[in-house]
Scaffold this motif. Structure first.
Motif, mmCIF file in Angstrom:
data_model
loop_
_atom_site.group_PDB
_atom_site.id
_atom_site.type_symbol
_atom_site.label_atom_id
_atom_site.label_comp_id
_atom_site.label_asym_id
_atom_site.label_seq_id
_atom_site.Cartn_x
_atom_site.Cartn_y
_atom_site.Cartn_z
ATOM 1 N N GLU A 143 0.949 -1.226 0.054
ATOM 2 C CA GLU A 143 0.126 0.015 0.062
ATOM 3 C C GLU A 143 0.926 1.241 -0.005
ATOM 4 O O GLU A 143 0.481 2.178 -0.625
ATOM 5 N N LEU A 144 1.831 1.151 0.677
ATOM 6 C CA LEU A 144 2.577 2.344 0.800
ATOM 7 C C LEU A 144 3.672 2.506 -0.345
ATOM 8 O O LEU A 144 3.719 3.904 -0.951
ATOM 9 N N LEU A 145 4.179 1.675 -1.000
ATOM 10 C CA LEU A 145 4.701 1.679 -2.196
ATOM 11 C C LEU A 145 4.040 2.218 -3.398
ATOM 12 O O LEU A 145 4.251 2.902 -4.160
ATOM 13 N N ARG A 146 2.499 1.573 -3.301
ATOM 14 C CA ARG A 146 1.536 2.022 -4.284
ATOM 15 C C ARG A 146 1.521 3.482 -4.171
ATOM 16 O O ARG A 146 1.535 4.299 -5.329
ATOM 17 N N SER A 147 1.204 4.076 -3.076
ATOM 18 C CA SER A 147 0.969 5.544 -2.744
ATOM 19 C C SER A 147 2.174 6.423 -3.459
ATOM 20 O O SER A 147 2.110 7.442 -4.027
ATOM 21 N N LEU A 148 3.251 6.025 -2.964
ATOM 22 C CA LEU A 148 4.796 6.485 -3.455
ATOM 23 C C LEU A 148 4.865 6.268 -4.932
ATOM 24 O O LEU A 148 4.984 7.384 -5.687
ATOM 25 N N SER A 149 4.306 5.330 -5.878
ATOM 26 C CA SER A 149 4.600 5.225 -7.040
ATOM 27 C C SER A 149 3.870 5.870 -7.833
ATOM 28 O O SER A 149 3.696 6.229 -9.036
ATOM 29 N N THR A 150 2.354 6.006 -7.440
ATOM 30 C CA THR A 150 1.381 6.585 -8.127
ATOM 31 C C THR A 150 1.755 8.022 -8.549
ATOM 32 O O THR A 150 1.248 8.335 -9.718
ATOM 33 N N GLY A 151 2.462 8.849 -7.609
ATOM 34 C CA GLY A 151 2.795 9.972 -7.962
ATOM 35 C C GLY A 151 3.724 10.066 -9.232
ATOM 36 O O GLY A 151 3.688 11.027 -10.156
ATOM 37 N N PHE A 152 4.647 9.051 -9.358
ATOM 38 C CA PHE A 152 5.411 8.823 -10.597
ATOM 39 C C PHE A 152 4.724 8.477 -11.893
ATOM 40 O O PHE A 152 5.108 8.871 -12.876
#
Length: 161
Positions: free
Chosen positions: A150-159
Motif C-alpha cells: 500500500e505504501l509503495l503504491r502511494s509513492l509510485s502513483t505519483g511517478f
C-alpha cells in the motif's frame, strides 16, 4: 543496524545541516531494487531468457488467449522505443518464442503472438521468479507485506501520473 543506517548516521554527523531522512527509505528501495534485479536475471538466465525477453513474453501471456498484441501495445507495456521493440520481436521470432501474424483489422498491421514454446518458457520462468520473490519477502508477515504494498503504491502513483 543495516548499511543504510550507517550511511545516514555518517551523513548526519558530517552534514547536520541537511535533512537526510529520505535516504532511510529511498536508499533501501534502491538496494532492494538491485537485489531484485539480480534475482530476476539469475532466474531468467536459468530459463535461457534475458529480462527484456521475459518482459515481452509476459506482456503477451498476460493479454490472455490468443496471447497476442500489436507492437504498439507491446511498446506501451514495456516502455521501450519502436526500434528497440522491433529488434526484440525479431530476436524472439528467431528463438521460436513468438510469431508475427497479419492483423485482420489493419492491412498494414501485424500481431505478435506467443508460441507454445514461448508460453511454456514464460510460465516456467514466472513460477521460479515467484519462488525467489517469496524468499526475498520471507522476513515480513502477511500484514506487513500488505502495508508495504500500500505504501509503495502511494509513492509510485505519483511517478506514474
Amino acid at each position: 543496524m543495516d548499511e543504510v543506517d550507517r550511511i545516514v548516521a555518517a551523513w548526519r554527523r558530517e552534514r547536520p545541516d541537511l535533512e537526510v531522512s529520505p535516504m532511510e527509505i529511498l536508499s533501501r528501495v534502491s538496494r532492494l531494487s538491485r537485489q531484485l534485479d539480480l534475482a530476476r536475471k539469475s532466474t531468467f538466465a536459468q530459463h535461457g531468457l534475458e529480462v527484456w525477453a521475459f518482459d515481452v513474453l509476459s506482456a503477451l501471456r498476460r493479454s490472455g488467449e490468443p496471447y497476442q498484441l500489436t507492437p504498439s501495445q507491446l511498446l506501451t507495456q514495456t516502455l521501450v522505443t519502436s526500434g528497440t521493440m522491433t529488434n526484440r520481436i525479431d530476436r524472439l521470432v528467431a528463438a521460436g518464442l513468438v510469431e508475427r501474424h497479419p492483423d485482420p483489422y489493419d492491412r498494414r498491421g501485424v500481431l505478435v503472438r506467443l508460441t507454445d514454446a514461448g508460453k511454456s518458457k514464460v510460465d516456467n520462468s514466472l513460477q521460479d521468479l515467484l519462488v525467489h520473490e517469496q524468499e526475498l519477502l520471507a522476513g515480513l508477515t502477511a500484514a506487513q507485506r500488505k502495508r508495504l504494498a500500500e505504501l509503495l503504491r502511494s509513492l509510485s502513483t505519483g511517478f506514474e501520473n
